[in-house]
Design a protein around this motif. Structure first.
Motif, short mmCIF file in Angstrom:
data_model
loop_
_atom_site.label_atom_id
_atom_site.label_comp_id
_atom_site.label_asym_id
_atom_site.label_seq_id
_atom_site.Cartn_x
_atom_site.Cartn_y
_atom_site.Cartn_z
N ALA A 84 60.87 -80.12 9.13
CA ALA A 84 61.08 -78.68 9.30
C ALA A 84 60.05 -77.95 8.45
N VAL A 85 59.66 -76.77 8.89
CA VAL A 85 58.71 -75.94 8.14
C VAL A 85 59.19 -74.49 8.16
N LEU A 86 59.19 -73.84 7.01
CA LEU A 86 59.46 -72.41 6.91
C LEU A 86 58.16 -71.70 6.56
N ILE A 87 57.76 -70.72 7.38
CA ILE A 87 56.54 -69.96 7.16
C ILE A 87 56.92 -68.49 6.96
N TYR A 88 56.76 -68.00 5.74
CA TYR A 88 57.05 -66.60 5.42
C TYR A 88 55.74 -65.84 5.24
N VAL A 89 55.68 -64.62 5.78
CA VAL A 89 54.50 -63.78 5.58
C VAL A 89 54.89 -62.33 5.87
N THR A 90 54.30 -61.39 5.13
CA THR A 90 54.52 -59.98 5.44
C THR A 90 53.53 -59.54 6.51
N GLU A 91 53.98 -58.58 7.33
CA GLU A 91 53.08 -58.02 8.33
C GLU A 91 53.59 -56.66 8.78
N PRO A 92 52.70 -55.82 9.33
CA PRO A 92 53.11 -54.50 9.83
C PRO A 92 53.74 -54.65 11.21
N PHE A 93 54.82 -53.91 11.44
CA PHE A 93 55.60 -54.07 12.66
C PHE A 93 55.82 -52.70 13.30
N LEU A 94 55.71 -52.64 14.62
CA LEU A 94 55.99 -51.41 15.35
C LEU A 94 57.48 -51.32 15.63
N ALA A 95 58.12 -50.29 15.10
CA ALA A 95 59.56 -50.18 15.24
C ALA A 95 59.99 -49.92 16.68
N ASP A 96 59.17 -49.17 17.44
CA ASP A 96 59.58 -48.84 18.81
C ASP A 96 59.33 -50.00 19.78
N LYS A 97 58.11 -50.55 19.78
CA LYS A 97 57.81 -51.67 20.66
C LYS A 97 58.35 -53.00 20.12
N GLN A 98 58.61 -53.04 18.83
CA GLN A 98 59.16 -54.22 18.15
C GLN A 98 58.25 -55.44 18.33
N VAL A 99 56.98 -55.22 18.01
CA VAL A 99 55.96 -56.27 17.98
C VAL A 99 55.06 -56.02 16.77
N LYS A 100 54.27 -57.01 16.42
CA LYS A 100 53.32 -56.84 15.32
C LYS A 100 52.29 -55.77 15.67
N ALA A 101 52.01 -54.88 14.71
CA ALA A 101 51.07 -53.79 14.94
C ALA A 101 49.63 -54.29 14.89
N ASP A 102 48.81 -53.82 15.82
CA ASP A 102 47.39 -54.15 15.82
C ASP A 102 46.59 -53.18 14.97
N GLN A 103 47.13 -51.97 14.77
CA GLN A 103 46.40 -50.94 14.05
C GLN A 103 47.25 -50.40 12.89
N SER A 104 46.56 -49.91 11.86
CA SER A 104 47.26 -49.27 10.73
C SER A 104 47.86 -47.95 11.18
N SER A 105 49.07 -47.67 10.71
CA SER A 105 49.74 -46.42 11.05
C SER A 105 50.85 -46.17 10.04
N PRO A 106 51.07 -44.92 9.64
CA PRO A 106 52.17 -44.62 8.72
C PRO A 106 53.53 -44.88 9.35
N ASN A 107 53.58 -45.03 10.68
CA ASN A 107 54.84 -45.29 11.37
C ASN A 107 55.18 -46.77 11.43
N ASN A 108 54.25 -47.63 11.03
CA ASN A 108 54.53 -49.06 11.01
C ASN A 108 55.61 -49.38 9.97
N VAL A 109 56.36 -50.44 10.23
CA VAL A 109 57.37 -50.91 9.28
C VAL A 109 56.86 -52.21 8.66
N SER A 110 56.90 -52.30 7.35
CA SER A 110 56.51 -53.54 6.68
C SER A 110 57.67 -54.52 6.73
N VAL A 111 57.44 -55.69 7.33
CA VAL A 111 58.49 -56.68 7.45
C VAL A 111 58.09 -57.98 6.76
#
Length: 316
Positions: A84-111
């Motif tokens: 088994a492997v656990l991979i943890y990493v922070t990334e910017p997330f789009l709250a509306d589309k609920q996918v990883k953000a491609d661009q920087s934006s103040p509306n992104n959620v850090s997850v």
């Protein structure tokens, strides 16, 4: 006039080439490209949890935490050796589309994202399981999104849960009795998000008699309805290790996750006891995972044949 047209055309071509190069370079850098803005997002969003400098230094350094485990997995009434492997990493997330953000934006959620994988054999054929959970580092809401997929030679199943006005679930299976389903659930605690909450703020783990949606992996493998079940959750400490235990009386299942008491609260091991197998031959067995090695790597950049040796460092 002809010279002016040629001049403009050449400069347009140059700009297009530069734009393309920038796009390609951004793609290669993946997580690193938004790390700086990701850290700022964690500070401006309303939060239960104030992130410490220690947290920011560890999780916003442009690397993922990868931990390998020796796995003993219960399946069809027997224990199977695997990894088994656990991979943890922070990334910017789009709250509306609920996918990883491609661009920087103040509306992104850090997850804090967790991708967990399991691989083991059942006789002649292999199992491959992956769970993904996307949980806000602000610790101010439930996981924004969960996904689970199971592949083996009989077929594959996939489940996705999105956190909107309610939990919206779409589930797909090759079994007739399960088929394609769309489910809506009232919001409650999620077992899949517990693994993220431990790493962010374990003092805020839910304790006592609670309602919780069990691991989507377990529900799929056991062919149980996807819903919230009554559970008893408790947190205990022994030496430098905390153990968070969840017991589901109706499911006759117990999950215990042991993690370091001090930051960064690494997952040391876990165990999961439940009835394995079907019919009169089913018996209670315990799945166990024991840590082998932890690495901090920007793994998305280490995709060459010359990087394969790094798997040896993880004991894989």
């Amino acid at each position: 006039m002809q010279r002016l047209f040629t001049f403009i055309f050449v400069h347009i071509i140059i700009l297009l080439v530069l734009f393309s190069a920038c796009k390609e370079n951004t793609k290669e850098s993946e997580n690193l490209s938004l790390i700086g803005n990701d850290m700022k997002m964690s500070e401006v969003k309303p939060a239960k949890n104030q992130l410490s400098d220690e947290f920011k230094d560890y999780w916003y350094a442009g690397k993922a935490e990868i931990t390998s485990y020796k796995l003993e997995q219960a399946r069809y009434g027997e224990l199977r050796d695997g990894s088994a492997v656990l991979i943890y990493v922070t990334e910017p997330f789009l709250a509306d589309k609920q996918v990883k953000a491609d661009q920087s934006s103040p509306n992104n959620v850090s997850v804090l994202k967790l991708n967990s994988t399991k691989k083991f054999l059942t006789g002649i054929y292999p199992y491959s399981i992956m769970n993904s959970s996307f949980y806000p580092v602000s610790d101010n809401q439930h996981a924004i999104k969960l996904t689970t997929s199971v592949q083996e030679w009989c077929g594959q199943v996939f489940t996705q849960m999105n956190n909107r006005d309610k939990f919206e679930v779409k589930s797909f299976s090759y079994f007739e009795s399960e088929g394609d389903q769309t489910i809506t659930l009232d919001k409650t605690d999620l077992e899949n998000e517990i693994w993220n909450k431990i790493r962010i703020n374990p003092t805020k783990l839910p304790i006592g008699i609670i309602k919780m949606v069990p691991s989507m992996e377990y529900l799929r493998l056991a062919h149980k309805p996807l819903k919230a079940y009554e559970a008893n959750a408790e947190l205990s400490t022994e030496a430098n290790v905390n153990t968070y235990k969840i017991t589901y009386p109706e499911l006759e299942r117990t999950l215990a996750i042991s993690f370091s008491k001090s930051f960064p609260h690494t997952i040391e091991n876990w165990s999961e006891s439940y009835k394995s197998g079907f019919g009169p031959n089913s018996q209670t067995l315990t799945t166990k995972a024991t840590k082998i090695k932890t690495l901090k790597r920007a793994y998305w950049q280490e995709n060459k044949n010359s990087d394969v040796f790094l798997r040896d460092s993880l004991g894989l």
